[in-house]
Design an enzyme around this catalytic site. Sequence first.
Site: not given
Length: 258
Positions: A141, A151
């Site tokens: 990401s 994350y």
Amino acid sequence: MPDDTLPTALVTGATAGLGREFARQLAARGHALCLVARDEARLRGLADELIERHGVPVHVLRADLATPEGLAAACDAVAEHRIDLLVNNAGSSLGRFFGDAPLADEDHQLDLLVRAPMHLCHAALAVMRPRGSGHVLNVASVAAYTPRGTYSAHKAWLTNLGRWLDIQYADEGVRTTTLLPGFVRTEFHERMGVDPADVPRWMWLSAERVVADALSDVDRGRAVSVPSRRYRVLATVARHAPLGVVAKVARRGRMVRP
Ligand SMILES: NC(=O)c1ccc[n+]([C@@H]2O[C@H](COP(=O)([O-])OP(=O)(O)OC[C@H]3O[C@@H](n4cnc5c(N)ncnc54)[C@H](OP(=O)(O)O)[C@@H]3O)[C@@H](O)[C@H]2O)c1
């Protein structure tokens, strides 16, 4: 049994979002498929669709990649199907900040976003290196370039590993592409229980576009794929702007639903 006449791809997280789109576009390109996720009914529905539309063999594996048994089964499938392309895509995120979420939830995320792709990369190398060919596509990401809790840390870990894998094993015929998408319209934010209403429209990408760009970067042998010019600019800014500013912007898309 594997079909040796077609290239075979294993896609994790194939029931929704980017994974489902990877399965569709790879089937259209003539790949035999092994599709992995937890929801067997959805996997079978997709498999039926792809077999009917493209006539390719599609194998379904119900597995929870955050468990040792599920992960071992997926690694066995990489070996059994002599995978040519591994798409490490399955993922989720917590709708709470580190420190607020229970540690058990953080462990689950670590297992799913780090341990699972790490084991699957290892299994893929064991098949691909002796053969002298193969490709790993790790879905990270652009969050990897921002400070945004565990994350982004997990995605940074995957990005770093993937870049090294490509440098280390390209000479042996095994390539690795790391995909860094921005915001994509999938089930991701709903599953996370957050409302992404504060994300402006221009920041959203479609799964079709992201997957098409990623597969074209795989074809070109690119180590890193950042779909869309706007996210390539944002990724460059994120890597050079002051961390505090980047962290503030990166809080977008994390408004917890009431
Ligand atoms: N959407 C975005 O804005 C965005 C941006 C950047 C990166 N990404 C990354 O893109 C990847 C795909 O996300 P998405 O947006 O397509 O999300 P999504 O629509 O929510 O799909 C997630 C997929 O992962 C599977 N999955 C989740 N937990 C799993 C587990 N424990 N074991 C096996 N499979 C599991 C789900 O299937 P089951 O529920 O059937 O198991 C589903 O197929 C993720 O790695 C995510 O971090 C997404």
